[in-house]
Design an enzyme around this catalytic site. Structure first.
Site, short mmCIF file in Angstrom:
data_model
loop_
_atom_site.label_atom_id
_atom_site.label_comp_id
_atom_site.label_asym_id
_atom_site.label_seq_id
_atom_site.Cartn_x
_atom_site.Cartn_y
_atom_site.Cartn_z
N ARG A 215 3.28 -2.11 6.09
CA ARG A 215 2.44 -3.15 6.67
C ARG A 215 3.29 -4.37 7.04
O ARG A 215 3.07 -5.01 8.06
CB ARG A 215 1.37 -3.57 5.67
N PHE A 231 -8.17 4.37 11.06
CA PHE A 231 -8.28 4.74 9.63
C PHE A 231 -7.94 3.50 8.78
O PHE A 231 -7.08 3.54 7.91
CB PHE A 231 -7.34 5.91 9.27
N ASP A 253 -12.75 2.79 11.27
CA ASP A 253 -12.85 3.72 10.13
C ASP A 253 -14.21 4.39 10.22
O ASP A 253 -15.20 3.74 10.59
CB ASP A 253 -12.69 2.98 8.80
N SER A 254 -14.28 5.66 9.85
CA SER A 254 -15.58 6.34 9.94
C SER A 254 -16.54 5.85 8.86
O SER A 254 -17.74 6.06 8.95
CB SER A 254 -15.38 7.86 9.82
N ALA A 280 -17.22 1.14 12.99
CA ALA A 280 -17.45 2.31 12.13
C ALA A 280 -17.61 3.52 13.04
O ALA A 280 -18.72 3.81 13.51
CB ALA A 280 -18.69 2.09 11.28
N ASP A 301 -3.12 6.16 10.37
CA ASP A 301 -2.87 6.40 8.94
C ASP A 301 -4.03 7.20 8.35
O ASP A 301 -4.83 6.68 7.55
CB ASP A 301 -2.69 5.06 8.20
N CYS A 341 0.11 11.44 4.70
CA CYS A 341 0.24 11.29 3.24
C CYS A 341 -0.07 12.62 2.55
O CYS A 341 -0.32 12.66 1.36
CB CYS A 341 -0.68 10.18 2.72
N1 SAH Z 1 -4.54 2.58 6.34
C1 SAH Z 1 -5.33 2.34 5.17
C2 SAH Z 1 -5.56 3.59 4.34
C3 SAH Z 1 -6.21 4.72 5.10
S1 SAH Z 1 -7.04 5.87 4.07
C4 SAH Z 1 -4.68 1.24 4.32
O1 SAH Z 1 -3.57 0.79 4.63
O2 SAH Z 1 -5.31 0.82 3.36
C5 SAH Z 1 -7.86 6.87 5.20
C6 SAH Z 1 -9.13 6.29 5.78
O3 SAH Z 1 -9.55 7.16 6.83
C7 SAH Z 1 -10.32 6.22 4.82
O4 SAH Z 1 -10.76 4.89 4.74
C8 SAH Z 1 -11.41 7.11 5.47
O5 SAH Z 1 -12.72 6.55 5.37
C9 SAH Z 1 -10.97 7.15 6.91
N2 SAH Z 1 -11.37 8.34 7.68
C10 SAH Z 1 -11.41 9.63 7.29
N3 SAH Z 1 -11.74 10.44 8.31
C11 SAH Z 1 -11.91 9.65 9.40
C12 SAH Z 1 -12.23 9.90 10.77
N4 SAH Z 1 -12.43 11.13 11.24
N5 SAH Z 1 -12.28 8.84 11.61
C13 SAH Z 1 -12.07 7.58 11.16
N6 SAH Z 1 -11.75 7.29 9.88
C14 SAH Z 1 -11.67 8.31 9.00
#
Ligand code: SAH
Length: 397
Positions: A215, A231, A253-254, A280, A301, A341
């Site tokens: 970050r 994400f 984020d979903s 969302a 991510d 990850c």
């Molecule tokens: N980048 C973040 C961590 C990401 S964790 C940080 O630095 O804190 C992964 C995230 O992806 C979760 O919050 C989850 O809700 C979201 N997610 C999972 N599937 C998804 C999709 N199809 N579209 C959008 N978001 C999604």
């Protein structure tokens, strides 16, 4: 010394332990009439009766997680020594400062404590057990932790293992405070930025501590750019991008909970912030619908696409598809931060998936940085499985 039950390995099954790999697989063990109880400490012996290590027993494919390769008791003093080493490393890494108090104190095998995670958020420790043995040893761990942490740096201990322990009869792993819990300030500092941490209901221990350095790197690229943080979860990358001078930041984020956590963290740092919007929505759909060239810095991510080996090929297709849609939309000269990850996907496999996406898009792409997990998520060299976070920073012409 307390007598621990002994586990004897089949002939030639001692090799990986002699190389300090901390796992004993079920197939390596000579079955006996009375197997140890779940989570019990056992002594592991080679077929010739020589001592190999002591560890936590648990029925399952990984049957013993080795805690020590010395013949020593696993007690409060053992945990005190292990936690002292863990804390000392984080001090050396300068993770405990007036503008920074969010860090991982214990990273399982990376701190020679398989099955145990401890994240620090200000003066709150969030403990997560991934093995029944660590759950059983919880009292020794918490009392050792209180002894090891300097006064003032630890006031609350929250236990969050309902979601990480295998469900077993008689295992009462309820999430809750083990210590403190009144007047908790659930706000932690990371590189001078503030974050609400929801350890009660959030993912993992409430925050993705492992992206701290990545970050910070993104912040250096943000000035003057239009940023898309896919994400976003609690908005870590978005907050850094805004401080770095991005002209606009869109977070996706979903989960609508994640989107509201992101908005809260933006307000916590910047108040009303007209440069920021959160959506969302499904990431794949969002990317498909935006016009080409709308963003010149994109973060991908996603959650782990592969949770086990059987899912690797499907996951690689997922990474390829996701990165391809980002290559299709990012503005010329844009910067892409892309991550995986998934522990079962190697750095080479991930890079190949991103390469394939780049090749299909036909764009000129250069790797500027190759990213990994920070030093408070150390990788035990004898346990390569501990390396899980992989990232590439790409420039896309
Ligand atoms: N980048 C973040 C961590 C990401 S964790 C940080 O630095 O804190 C992964 C995230 O992806 C979760 O919050 C989850 O809700 C979201 N997610 C999972 N599937 C998804 C999709 N199809 N579209 C959008 N978001 C999604």
């Amino acid at each position: 010394m307390k007598m621990y039950q002994e586990i004897v390995l089949k002939p030639k099954k001692d090799e990986s332990l002699r190389r300090f790999h901390p796992w004993v697989f079920s197939g390596a063990i000579v079955p006996t009439a009375v197997m140890p109880a779940e989570g019990e400490v056992v002594r592991v012996l080679a077929a010739d009766g020589s001592f190999l290590g002591v560890g936590h027993y648990q029925a399952g494919s990984i049957s013993v997680r080795i805690l020590s390769f010395r013949d020593e008791p696993i007690d409060r003093s053992f945990y005190r020594t292990a936690l002292t080493c863990a804390y000392r490393l984080r001090r050396q890494l300068q993770l405990v400062r007036s503008d920074q108090n969010t860090y991982r104190l214990v990273h399982g095998e990376g701190d020679y404590l398989p099955g145990l995670i401890i994240d620090m958020y200000g003066d709150t420790a969030v403990i997560q057990a991934h093995s029944v043995g660590m759950h059983r040893d919880l009292e020794q761990i918490t009392s050792a932790l209180k002894e090891v942490m300097p006064s003032g740096e630890l006031k609350h201990i929250f236990y969050k293992s309902e979601g990480t322990l295998p469900f077993k009869a008689g295992l009462a792993a309820e999430d809750g405070y083990l210590w403190g819990g009144e007047e908790v300030e659930a706000i932690a500092l990371e590189n001078g930025l503030r974050f609400h941490i929801d350890w009660l209901k959030g993912q993992k221990t409430g925050f993705f501590v492992d992206q701290r350095e990545n970050r910070k790197l993104l912040e250096q690229y943000a000035a003057g750019r239009r940023v898309l943080n896919m994400f976003c979860y609690t908005g870590g990358f978005s907050v850094y991008a805004l401080r770095g001078g991005a002209v606009r930041v869109d977070s996706v984020d979903s989960s609508s909970r994640a989107v509201s956590l992101t908005n809260r963290n933006i307000v916590l740092n910047f108040g009303e912030e007209p440069r920021h919007n959160a959506f969302a929505e499904d990431a794949f759909r969002f990317l498909k619908e935006i016009p080409e060239g709308k963003y010149d810095l994109i973060v991908l991510d996603p959650p782990a696409f592969a949770k086990h080996r059987g899912a690797v090929n499907h996951a690689l297709q997922g990474y390829k598809k996701l990165n391809l849609s980002a290559f299709g939309k990012i503005a010329p000269g844009g910067i892409l931060f892309t991550f995986s990850c998934s522990q079962v996907i190697t750095r080479e496999q991930f890079r190949l998936a991103v390469f394939s996406a780049a090749a299909i898009s036909g764009r000129k792409v250069r790797i500027l940085h190759q990213l990994t997990q920070p030093a408070d998520h150390p990788i035990n060299i004898y346990h390569p499985e501990g390396e899980y976070l992989k990232g590439l920073v790409l420039q896309v012409e």
